[in-house]
Design a protein around this motif. Structure first.
Motif, short mmCIF file in Angstrom:
data_model
loop_
_atom_site.label_atom_id
_atom_site.label_comp_id
_atom_site.label_asym_id
_atom_site.label_seq_id
_atom_site.Cartn_x
_atom_site.Cartn_y
_atom_site.Cartn_z
N LEU A 191 -6.85 -1.74 2.47
CA LEU A 191 -6.81 -0.33 2.08
C LEU A 191 -7.48 -0.22 0.71
O LEU A 191 -6.97 -0.78 -0.27
N ILE A 192 -8.62 0.45 0.69
CA ILE A 192 -9.37 0.59 -0.56
C ILE A 192 -9.15 2.00 -1.10
O ILE A 192 -9.44 2.98 -0.42
N GLN A 242 0.91 3.15 -6.77
CA GLN A 242 2.38 3.18 -6.79
C GLN A 242 2.91 4.08 -5.67
O GLN A 242 3.91 3.76 -5.03
N ASN A 243 2.23 5.19 -5.45
CA ASN A 243 2.65 6.09 -4.36
C ASN A 243 2.50 5.42 -3.00
O ASN A 243 3.31 5.64 -2.10
N CYS A 244 1.45 4.59 -2.84
CA CYS A 244 1.28 3.84 -1.57
C CYS A 244 2.55 3.08 -1.24
O CYS A 244 2.97 3.02 -0.08
N LEU A 245 3.14 2.47 -2.25
CA LEU A 245 4.29 1.59 -2.02
C LEU A 245 5.56 2.37 -1.71
O LEU A 245 6.59 1.77 -1.37
N LYS A 300 4.55 -0.67 2.33
CA LYS A 300 5.19 -1.68 1.48
C LYS A 300 5.51 -2.94 2.29
O LYS A 300 5.25 -4.07 1.84
N ASP A 301 6.03 -2.75 3.51
CA ASP A 301 6.37 -3.91 4.36
C ASP A 301 5.14 -4.77 4.63
O ASP A 301 5.19 -5.99 4.54
N LYS A 302 4.03 -4.10 4.96
CA LYS A 302 2.82 -4.88 5.30
C LYS A 302 2.24 -5.56 4.07
O LYS A 302 1.65 -6.64 4.18
N VAL A 303 2.37 -4.94 2.92
CA VAL A 303 1.89 -5.57 1.69
C VAL A 303 2.72 -6.82 1.40
O VAL A 303 2.17 -7.89 1.09
N ILE A 304 4.03 -6.71 1.54
CA ILE A 304 4.92 -7.85 1.30
C ILE A 304 4.61 -8.99 2.27
O ILE A 304 4.57 -10.16 1.90
N GLN A 305 4.34 -8.61 3.53
CA GLN A 305 4.05 -9.63 4.56
C GLN A 305 2.61 -10.14 4.50
O GLN A 305 2.20 -10.95 5.33
N LYS A 306 1.84 -9.61 3.55
CA LYS A 306 0.41 -9.97 3.40
C LYS A 306 -0.40 -9.65 4.65
O LYS A 306 -1.35 -10.36 5.01
N LYS A 307 -0.01 -8.57 5.31
CA LYS A 307 -0.81 -8.08 6.44
C LYS A 307 -1.72 -6.95 6.00
O LYS A 307 -2.60 -6.52 6.74
N ASP A 358 -17.17 -8.36 -7.43
CA ASP A 358 -18.06 -9.41 -6.97
C ASP A 358 -17.55 -9.93 -5.63
O ASP A 358 -16.56 -9.43 -5.10
N SER A 359 -18.23 -10.89 -5.09
CA SER A 359 -17.89 -11.34 -3.75
C SER A 359 -16.58 -12.11 -3.69
O SER A 359 -16.10 -12.44 -2.61
N ASN A 360 -15.98 -12.37 -4.85
CA ASN A 360 -14.68 -13.04 -4.86
C ASN A 360 -13.53 -12.07 -4.98
O ASN A 360 -12.43 -12.42 -5.39
N GLU A 361 -13.80 -10.81 -4.66
CA GLU A 361 -12.81 -9.75 -4.80
C GLU A 361 -11.44 -10.15 -4.22
O GLU A 361 -11.32 -10.61 -3.11
N GLN A 362 -10.40 -9.93 -5.03
CA GLN A 362 -9.03 -10.13 -4.60
C GLN A 362 -8.33 -8.77 -4.59
O GLN A 362 -8.72 -7.88 -5.34
N SER A 363 -7.32 -8.64 -3.74
CA SER A 363 -6.54 -7.41 -3.80
C SER A 363 -5.61 -7.49 -5.01
O SER A 363 -5.44 -8.55 -5.60
#
Ligand SMILES: [Zn+2]
Length: 207
Positions: free
Chosen positions: A100-101, A156-159, A165-172, A201-206
């Protein structure tokens, strides 16, 4: 005919030739198999910030919702009509996107409206919509740093959405805060290591 309107008619012809003609076209494929985008983008309505164009994507690649100032509202179950929340639900719960960008940008008119919110009499909807973002702590003339703070508030509103929030925690689901600079065409991404925006850059992390 107006030049700008003629341009879209010509664009439509080019689109059909590139994506829709023939039995093996991209659109035929997408019609047959359905859409399976892995990436959702929340972007501003600004005509200069088209996610599919900036990221050079094809039909079916991005699930996009655009609103004034690319705001994620908080999770609210009530009788109101929550267009952006409905799009988030569709993308995250039913299409099961993995990324989710949140795509903010420089020179945002929506953020400028937020900073000028004392002028509430000159519009019907805009001031109320952008008031979802609490007035950032920034120089009122520095729209861009306010837009970056607004991105963090949207995150913050996303969470507050339980299924996000569940999917973020589960790294999905991985959430990315991106800021597009119109003048240079460059994207900066939020790093929570230094709590700053760094060139993408191409090493983008969330975050
Ligand atoms: Zn904008």
């Amino acid at each position: 005919m107006e030049k700008s309107f003629l341009k879209v008619l010509q664009g439509y012809q080019s689109f059909r030739e590139k994506y829709a003609l023939g039995d093996t076209s991209v659109m035929q494929y997408l019609s047959h198999y359905g859409q399976q985008p892995k990436i959702m983008v929340v972007a501003c309505c600004d005509s200069r910030v088209d996610p599919a164009l900036i990221l050079q994507c094809d039909p079916g690649d991005l699930f996009v919702v655009r609103n004034v100032a690319n705001i994620i509202p908080p999770y609210e179950i009530d009788e109101a009509h929550h267009g952006t929340s409905a799009a988030l639900e569709f993308g995250v719960r039913f299409l099961e996107v993995n990324h989710l960008i949140l795509l903010g940008h420089s020179q945002c008119g929506g953020i400028q409206a937020l900073l000028n919110s004392q002028n509430t009499n000159n519009n019907d909807f805009i001031t109320n919509w952008v008031s979802l973002i609490k007035t950032p702590i920034c120089d009122l003339n520095d729209t861009d740093s306010c837009a970056k703070q607004a991105l963090n508030q949207s995150y913050q509103n996303c969470l507050t959405f339980p299924w996000i929030k569940d999917k973020v925690i589960q790294k999905k689901l991985f959430i990315h805060l991106w800021f597009f600079d119109i003048k240079t065409g460059q994207i900066f991404t939020y790093s929570n290591v230094g709590e700053e925006y760094l060139p993408l850059d191409s090493n983008e992390q969330s975050i």
